[in-house]
Design an enzyme around this catalytic site. Sequence first.
Site, PDB file in Angstrom:
ATOM      1  N   TYR A 140     -49.001  11.189 -15.489  1.00 39.45           N
ATOM      2  CA  TYR A 140     -48.548  10.062 -16.308  1.00 39.45           C
ATOM      3  C   TYR A 140     -49.089  10.156 -17.736  1.00 39.45           C
ATOM      4  O   TYR A 140     -49.194   9.153 -18.439  1.00 39.45           O
ATOM      5  CB  TYR A 140     -48.951   8.737 -15.656  1.00 39.45           C
ATOM      6  CG  TYR A 140     -47.936   8.284 -14.621  1.00 39.45           C
ATOM      7  CD1 TYR A 140     -46.993   7.301 -14.913  1.00 39.45           C
ATOM      8  CD2 TYR A 140     -47.895   8.873 -13.378  1.00 39.45           C
ATOM      9  CE1 TYR A 140     -46.054   6.915 -13.981  1.00 39.45           C
ATOM     10  CE2 TYR A 140     -46.948   8.493 -12.429  1.00 39.45           C
ATOM     11  CZ  TYR A 140     -46.035   7.508 -12.745  1.00 39.45           C
ATOM     12  OH  TYR A 140     -45.086   7.131 -11.821  1.00 39.45           O
ATOM     13  N   GLY A 279     -39.186   7.332  -8.386  1.00 38.54           N
ATOM     14  CA  GLY A 279     -39.571   8.712  -8.677  1.00 38.54           C
ATOM     15  C   GLY A 279     -40.828   9.122  -7.933  1.00 38.54           C
ATOM     16  O   GLY A 279     -40.947  10.263  -7.456  1.00 38.54           O
ATOM     17  N   ASP A 280     -41.787   8.197  -7.814  1.00 37.45           N
ATOM     18  CA  ASP A 280     -42.994   8.482  -7.039  1.00 37.45           C
ATOM     19  C   ASP A 280     -42.668   8.643  -5.559  1.00 37.45           C
ATOM     20  O   ASP A 280     -43.237   9.508  -4.877  1.00 37.45           O
ATOM     21  CB  ASP A 280     -44.011   7.354  -7.229  1.00 37.45           C
ATOM     22  CG  ASP A 280     -44.474   7.239  -8.673  1.00 37.45           C
ATOM     23  OD1 ASP A 280     -45.127   8.170  -9.157  1.00 37.45           O
ATOM     24  OD2 ASP A 280     -44.160   6.220  -9.310  1.00 37.45           O
ATOM     25  N   ARG A 281     -41.756   7.794  -5.047  1.00 40.43           N
ATOM     26  CA  ARG A 281     -41.339   7.915  -3.660  1.00 40.43           C
ATOM     27  C   ARG A 281     -40.684   9.280  -3.422  1.00 40.43           C
ATOM     28  O   ARG A 281     -40.941   9.933  -2.403  1.00 40.43           O
ATOM     29  CB  ARG A 281     -40.373   6.784  -3.317  1.00 40.43           C
ATOM     30  CG  ARG A 281     -39.737   6.826  -1.952  1.00 40.43           C
ATOM     31  CD  ARG A 281     -40.686   6.482  -0.819  1.00 40.43           C
ATOM     32  NE  ARG A 281     -41.479   7.613  -0.373  1.00 40.43           N
ATOM     33  CZ  ARG A 281     -42.329   7.566   0.659  1.00 40.43           C
ATOM     34  NH1 ARG A 281     -42.504   6.432   1.315  1.00 40.43           N
ATOM     35  NH2 ARG A 281     -43.011   8.631   1.009  1.00 40.43           N
ATOM     36  N   ALA A 284     -43.474  12.110  -3.676  1.00 40.86           N
ATOM     37  CA  ALA A 284     -44.403  12.069  -2.551  1.00 40.86           C
ATOM     38  C   ALA A 284     -43.754  12.594  -1.278  1.00 40.86           C
ATOM     39  O   ALA A 284     -44.378  13.332  -0.500  1.00 40.86           O
ATOM     40  CB  ALA A 284     -44.905  10.639  -2.339  1.00 40.86           C
TER      41      ALA A 284
END
Length: 500
Positions: A140, A279-281, A284
Amino acid sequence: MTGPVPLLVVGDALLDHDLSGQADRLAPDAPVPVVHGARRATRPGGAALAAYLAAADGREVTLVTALGDDEAARTLRRLLKDRVRLVELPTTGRLPRKTRILARGVPVLRLDDGDGRAAGATEEARAELDAAQAVLVADYGRGTADVLRDALGRAAARIPVVWDPHPRGGPPVRGARLATPSAAEARVFADRARPSAGTAPAGGGGCPPRPVADAEPAPPDARTGLRRSAADARELIRAWGVTSVAVTLGESGALLSHGDEPLLVPAPDSVAGDACGAGDRFAATAAALLADGALPETAVQGAVRAATRYVAEGGAAGLRPDAKRPAPGETAEGRAHPDPVRLAARVREEGGTVVAAGGCFDLLHAGHVALLQAARRIGDCLIVCVNSDASVRRRKGGTRPLVPAADRVRVLMALGCVDAVAVFEEDTPERLLEQVRPHIWAKGGDYALTRLPEASLVRSWDGEVVLLPYLDGRSTTELAARAALDPAERPVGRAPTARR
């Protein structure tokens, strides 16, 4: 090995706040909405959200990130306690915080504060990377990936490394298995990397970061988006020296490239909602599947499904930090579709109208589709209640259903007008309706002279039963009878005539 492979997440943690309420007027002193009745929700953000989501799937997760002793950092530690193991790096300031103000689920303002950056690496963090079996870098732009770059490069030479890049951060290390920029990010990175821009030479491992505007770069034009994203992915593979690039395309899915013809992985359902954290989902899930030995194509398909479910189930607002963590190996992959009860509760909280419809939906036909489309138009979400296989047999006889419940659910969820599907075992859906508590229970007009046993229940919470026009002459029974005929005996171009 039993159970999923542990995942090491390296990146910049944030703390996210949402203030969500209603807005039905403008302020008298400025043309801005007045948000009232706001509820506060606090959750992990940035790399901490990626780690939290991976742990919520039942995976052992360690997060390497920069944390200090400020209030936001202490709150984040509490949210991650007993879920994610922390390896902390020194920081130059306070943990960054992001506060969104939402009206009926739509963001109207965002406030950012906290300027903390990773101040350096530690031997403990390097040792974690040297021992890791799979790594997700959630960059980030706050320096964590930069201070551990050498150790990340060593890791990429021996294990799967997935890199979720940020325009304010550096490029992935050479040899990373998969990079996951959004389409807008890929455009920025590729423009920097092309030789005409005076950046890194071909095969040169990428380009240095440079200041970018705070605003998200504009996505490619819809008419040329796929072609441009494919070209951007090829350029990034060349410039970064990574094995694959998956460009995420929002509700359109993702485009996976190994440098030649790309694979387009469309989203399984068309869903609308809060995409914050999707996007994190995606990253991951892709990292977890690669860790367990999946091919990149399989990992990206699973990641698209997971990101679609995440948005359908409420996105960031649907997270429950107080929920019980699943046991190791008890992953979220089994939740193929949005939870109907949670979806209905969220729509009610946002002031929307919940509509439900029910039936067997065996051999879905045009009459079913017309009914469901009409039902969706009168509310903000449509939940379809479907008889189980045993329930259908009791109602229709031993030869039914023709299509098992799992397949009926999948076909229904493929309709753009359907937001969630729930299967009930009883002969009538009263018990399920008590959980969903729709504002409107919709039935086909062919029930006009039929007493509906669930009508009084729906009215008990001030709901209403409505009848909708039904296309005459459409019938699962008649379709099945026609299909059983010898091909020479089948009528051509004529709609079925039985009522249902």
